[in-house]
Scaffold this active site. Structure first.
Site, short mmCIF file in Angstrom:
data_model
loop_
_atom_site.label_atom_id
_atom_site.label_comp_id
_atom_site.label_asym_id
_atom_site.label_seq_id
_atom_site.Cartn_x
_atom_site.Cartn_y
_atom_site.Cartn_z
N GLU A 100 -3.80 -133.97 -55.64
CA GLU A 100 -3.89 -132.97 -54.56
C GLU A 100 -2.88 -131.86 -54.80
OE1 GLU A 100 -4.73 -135.71 -50.67
OE2 GLU A 100 -3.33 -134.06 -50.51
N CYS A 113 2.24 -126.15 -53.26
CA CYS A 113 2.83 -127.47 -53.06
C CYS A 113 2.21 -128.41 -54.10
CB CYS A 113 2.55 -127.95 -51.64
SG CYS A 113 3.19 -129.59 -51.33
N CYS A 124 6.84 -144.60 -47.77
CA CYS A 124 7.34 -144.08 -46.48
C CYS A 124 6.24 -144.30 -45.43
CB CYS A 124 7.68 -142.61 -46.60
SG CYS A 124 8.89 -142.28 -47.90
N CYS A 127 3.54 -141.62 -44.26
CA CYS A 127 2.92 -140.81 -45.31
C CYS A 127 1.63 -141.44 -45.84
CB CYS A 127 3.93 -140.64 -46.45
SG CYS A 127 3.25 -139.87 -47.91
N CYS A 345 0.07 -134.84 -46.64
CA CYS A 345 0.13 -135.18 -48.05
C CYS A 345 -0.66 -136.45 -48.35
CB CYS A 345 1.60 -135.34 -48.41
SG CYS A 345 1.94 -136.29 -49.86
S1 SF4 Z 1 4.93 -138.98 -51.32
FE1 SF4 Z 1 5.04 -139.97 -49.32
S2 SF4 Z 1 5.64 -142.12 -49.77
FE2 SF4 Z 1 6.15 -140.85 -51.57
S3 SF4 Z 1 8.28 -140.23 -51.27
FE3 SF4 Z 1 6.99 -138.56 -50.47
S4 SF4 Z 1 6.82 -139.07 -48.29
FE4 SF4 Z 1 7.53 -140.95 -49.28
#
Ligand code: SF4
Length: 356
Positions: A100, A113, A124, A127, A345
């Site tokens: 992406e 981005c 995380c 996410c 994301c």
């Molecule tokens: S892509 Fe998502 S899971 Fe990976 S470091 Fe960034 S926020 Fe955390």
């Protein structure tokens, strides 16, 4: 030739410097200007395959293809354009996965981005990317391609690049730094307009700084550390790696990075409604990073269907920002762009994978 640019048995052209391409041509018995022609067609004309470099003799193009030389571009799989012109691209890799990337336009800027990995191992909780785990890290050409693909899709030169897409850039240091070199030297994007965002990988900052100074001569890009919580307890609930990498050690490493590179670090803070967006959190955050004389970017959470986190209210965002400013902390709020187009994301890739 840089081994990091070799993909399997193929020899990838995109991501290489002008002098590397000259050496490549000379190594194969051609004059150096053939390398400069390849360079021009890769970065200025954005060619997608060797056949499109019509300035090269046909026989040499055939020879290069037989030797496994490829341009190394990704294929556009899907494009979403939101009402504010934010453009999200899903780009297909040679091994059948997807990356992406997002182009975020304003009147004076076009920010891309970019992703540094396919998926992410950091997990995380807020996410979408972290939900599927890590597939693999991206190579230099796959990172550089994202910027060229956005340039083509939006018919405009990108001015800024942020490594805030899928993946943890500090787990793919070599390709990230090599792509920064390329974006800077070959696509003309100043290092000062490039930001690398990390949630923090234990013991990685000094190594990353050292490698950046070695590979780039100077580290003028911005390192943005994603704090997302003003204390250890809350951070552990949001970011699993925080258990192995306490906030105090992370900030100590930030000071070390600053001393090595001379570049200020900025901090990212994603506001999650009712969870980390209260005034007491703003006060704790000011105490934590105030001495860095740094900048904090506040980001409003974009809901994902797998999690119950909420978007903060506008009042909560304003109050949080005011509380930081009152304590002398430089802060800005980045409004979410392209909210109507799977903006969080990793969402688009997951939707596409689920549908296949
Ligand atoms: S892509 Fe998502 S899971 Fe990976 S470091 Fe960034 S926020 Fe955390």
């Amino acid at each position: 030739m840089s081994v990091s640019l070799l993909v399997g048995d193929q020899f990838v052209l995109l991501g290489r410097s002008e002098s590397e391409l000259e050496a490549f041509a000379v190594d194969l018995g051609e004059p150096a200007f053939r390398g400069r022609q390849i360079y021009d067609w890769l970065y200025n004309k954005g060619v997608k395959n060797l056949d499109a470099i019509t300035v090269l003799p046909k026989a040499w193009r055939t020879y290069l293809k037989e030797r496994g030389v490829i341009v190394g571009r990704l294929k556009e799989v899907k494009r979403l354009v939101s009402s504010d012109a934010t453009t999200k691209l899903l780009l297909g890799t040679d091994d059948g996965d997807n990356v992406e990337t997002v182009g975020i336009p304003t009147r004076h800027r076009l920010t891309v981005c970019v992703s540094s990995q396919i998926g992410c191992s950091m997990g995380c909780h807020f996410c979408a990317t972290g939900k599927g785990g890590l597939q693999r890290s991206l190579s230099t050409n796959e990172i550089v391609d994202q910027v060229i693909s956005v340039r083509e899709a939006m018919d405009r030169r990108p001015s800024h690049v942020v490594f805030m897409g899928m993946g943890e850039p500090l787990l793919n240091c070599e390709a990230v730094l090599s792509s920064i070199r390329c974006l800077n030297n070959d696509l003309g994007i100043s290092q000062r307009r490039i930001t690398v965002s990390t949630v923090g990988v234990p013991h990685s900052f000094p190594k990353f700084a050292e490698l950046a100074l070695k590979r780039l001569g100077r580290a003028q890009f911005t390192l943005a550390v994603s704090l997302h919580a003003p204390n250890q307890e809350l951070r552990e609930k949001l970011i699993p790696i925080a258990r192995a990498y306490p906030i105090n050690s992370l900030l100590k490493d930030c000071r070390h990075y600053l001393a090595m590179t001379g570049r200020r670090i900025s901090f990212e803070y994603i506001l999650l409604g009712g969870l980390n967006d209260r005034l007491e959190h703003a006060e704790q955050l000011a105490d934590l990073v105030g001495s860095f004389q740094s900048h904090i970017n506040l980001i409003a959470y974009n809901p994902i269907k797998e999690e119950q986190f909420k978007r903060p209210t506008l009042n909560a965002i304003k109050a949080f920002q005011n509380a930081l400013e009152l304590r002398g902390v430089a802060v800005s709020f980045r409004s979410s762009r392209g909210l109507d187009q799977s903006a969080a994301c990793g969402q688009l890739r997951r939707q596409h994978t689920d549908a296949c």
